[in-house]
Every structure is written in C-alpha cells, then in structure tokens.
Design a protein around this motif. Structure first.
Motif, PDB file in Angstrom:
ATOM      1  N   ALA A  40       0.810  -1.219   0.000  1.00 12.38           N
ATOM      2  CA  ALA A  40       0.000   0.000   0.000  1.00 12.38           C
ATOM      3  C   ALA A  40       0.844   1.270   0.000  1.00 12.38           C
ATOM      4  CB  ALA A  40      -0.930   0.001   1.220  1.00 12.38           C
ATOM      5  N   GLU A  41       1.951   1.260   0.749  1.00  9.60           N
ATOM      6  CA  GLU A  41       2.718   2.487   0.969  1.00  9.60           C
ATOM      7  C   GLU A  41       4.058   2.526   0.253  1.00  9.60           C
ATOM      8  OE1 GLU A  41       3.078   2.925   5.211  1.00  9.60           O
ATOM      9  OE2 GLU A  41       0.916   2.693   5.500  1.00  9.60           O
ATOM     10  N   PRO A  67       0.188  -7.998  -5.467  1.00  7.41           N
ATOM     11  CA  PRO A  67       0.660  -6.963  -6.385  1.00  7.41           C
ATOM     12  C   PRO A  67       1.476  -5.912  -5.638  1.00  7.41           C
ATOM     13  CG  PRO A  67      -1.614  -7.505  -6.873  1.00  7.41           C
ATOM     14  CD  PRO A  67      -1.260  -8.211  -5.582  1.00  7.41           C
ATOM     15  N   GLY A  68       2.690  -5.680  -6.098  1.00  3.14           N
ATOM     16  CA  GLY A  68       3.556  -4.687  -5.475  1.00  3.14           C
ATOM     17  C   GLY A  68       4.598  -5.266  -4.542  1.00  3.14           C
ATOM     18  N   VAL A  69       4.401  -6.492  -4.089  1.00  4.68           N
ATOM     19  CA  VAL A  69       5.368  -7.121  -3.184  1.00  4.68           C
ATOM     20  C   VAL A  69       5.497  -8.598  -3.542  1.00  4.68           C
ATOM     21  CG1 VAL A  69       5.990  -7.701  -0.801  1.00  4.68           C
ATOM     22  CG2 VAL A  69       4.843  -5.537  -1.285  1.00  4.68           C
ATOM     23  N   ALA A 119      12.833   2.396   8.337  1.00  5.45           N
ATOM     24  CA  ALA A 119      12.526   2.894   6.996  1.00  5.45           C
ATOM     25  C   ALA A 119      11.195   2.377   6.464  1.00  5.45           C
ATOM     26  CB  ALA A 119      13.646   2.515   6.019  1.00  5.45           C
ATOM     27  N   VAL A 120      10.720   1.250   6.987  1.00  7.39           N
ATOM     28  CA  VAL A 120       9.459   0.682   6.490  1.00  7.39           C
ATOM     29  C   VAL A 120       8.436   0.451   7.599  1.00  7.39           C
ATOM     30  CG1 VAL A 120      10.505  -0.372   4.452  1.00  7.39           C
ATOM     31  CG2 VAL A 120      10.343  -1.703   6.571  1.00  7.39           C
ATOM     32  N   ARG A 121       8.719   0.920   8.813  1.00  7.59           N
ATOM     33  CA  ARG A 121       7.737   0.815   9.893  1.00  7.59           C
ATOM     34  C   ARG A 121       6.784   1.994   9.799  1.00  7.59           C
ATOM     35  NH1 ARG A 121       7.266  -4.016  12.294  1.00  7.59           N
ATOM     36  NH2 ARG A 121       6.044  -2.926  13.824  1.00  7.59           N
ATOM     37  N   PRO A 122       5.542   1.844  10.233  1.00  7.93           N
ATOM     38  CA  PRO A 122       4.606   2.974  10.159  1.00  7.93           C
ATOM     39  C   PRO A 122       5.048   4.121  11.059  1.00  7.93           C
ATOM     40  CG  PRO A 122       3.652   1.179  11.434  1.00  7.93           C
ATOM     41  CD  PRO A 122       4.951   0.673  10.853  1.00  7.93           C
ATOM     42  N   ALA A 123       4.931   5.337  10.562  1.00  9.16           N
ATOM     43  CA  ALA A 123       5.303   6.519  11.336  1.00  9.16           C
ATOM     44  C   ALA A 123       4.337   6.684  12.500  1.00  9.16           C
ATOM     45  CB  ALA A 123       5.279   7.744  10.444  1.00  9.16           C
TER      46      ALA A 123
END
Length: 133
Positions: A40-41, A67-69, A119-123
């Motif tokens: 998604a992100e 899709p995307g990963v 870098a890939v954890r939710p803010a």
C-alpha cells in the motif's frame, strides 16, 4: 525478477521483530501485515520504479505475494536468501532493509545499500518504542 529501478529486499523477520507488539504470537500474520503495508505504501523516500521483495523464513514461510510485493520464502536461512538475491541483482541498485549486523556486512560487501527497519515501519503507528540498528 524485474531488472529496472531499485530492488528493495526486506528482511521480514528482522523488521517484524523490531517492535515488541506481540508479533511472536502470530509470525505469519505479522509478516502479512508488513507485506500489505509495503504494497500500500511502498518504501518511503523511494517513489519508483521500485521492486519490493519480502524475504520470509520459519513460521512466516506461507505468506503469499501480492501486487507490489513479491514474497520470497527462504528454504533455509533468510539471510542466505537475501545475500543470494543481492548477488543475482548484478549492477542493479539494491537496498536491503535490516538491522542484522552480519547481514549488513554480507550485503554491503556485494555492493548493496542498507537501511534499518524504521525505513518501512509505520510513522508513529507502533504501540511500543521502535528500535533501529
């Protein structure tokens, strides 16, 4: 494997394990949530083109690609699978997401860049403080 743009290889076990949010009760579910968030992100700061590969091992091996990963289940060591993926990338730019010091050493010796799980954890989305190596 797509051969254009940045290849981002994510160490699922290391990223999921970087926040003590109960992931150990459902390793597969935690890896699926990470996969879905990446789909998604994407990877913040890398708008594209980016190919995201999530490397799973152990109890998270049954996670499917979306899709995307692309999910790569490691037949043995997840670290060894990530090193293989970096080696297969040739001259393509590669970013590995992990805090594992030995894995960092192994992939940087092959020319990959490395960033930590943050870098890939939710803010601000984690229920506990984040740790990054």
């Amino acid at each position: 494997m797509d051969d254009t743009g940045l290849l981002v290889i994510v160490d699922a076990a290391n990223v999921v394990g970087s926040v003590p949010d109960g992931w150990w009760r459902d390793r597969r579910g935690a890896a699926e949530r990470l996969r879905d968030r990446l789909a998604a992100e994407g990877v913040p700061g890398h708008p594209g083109p980016v190919e995201i590969v999530l490397v799973t091992e152990g109890a998270a091996r049954g996670v499917e690609s979306v899709p995307g990963v692309r999910v790569e289940p490691a037949p043995g060591s997840g670290d060894d699978r990530m090193v293989d993926l970096v080696a297969q990338a040739g001259d393509r730019p590669v970013l590995v997401v992990t805090a594992d010091r030995e894995l960092r050493r192994r992939v940087t010796s092959l020319g990959a860049d490395v960033t930590g799980p943050r870098a890939v954890r939710p803010a601000g989305g984690a229920s506990a403080p984040r740790r990054d190596g």
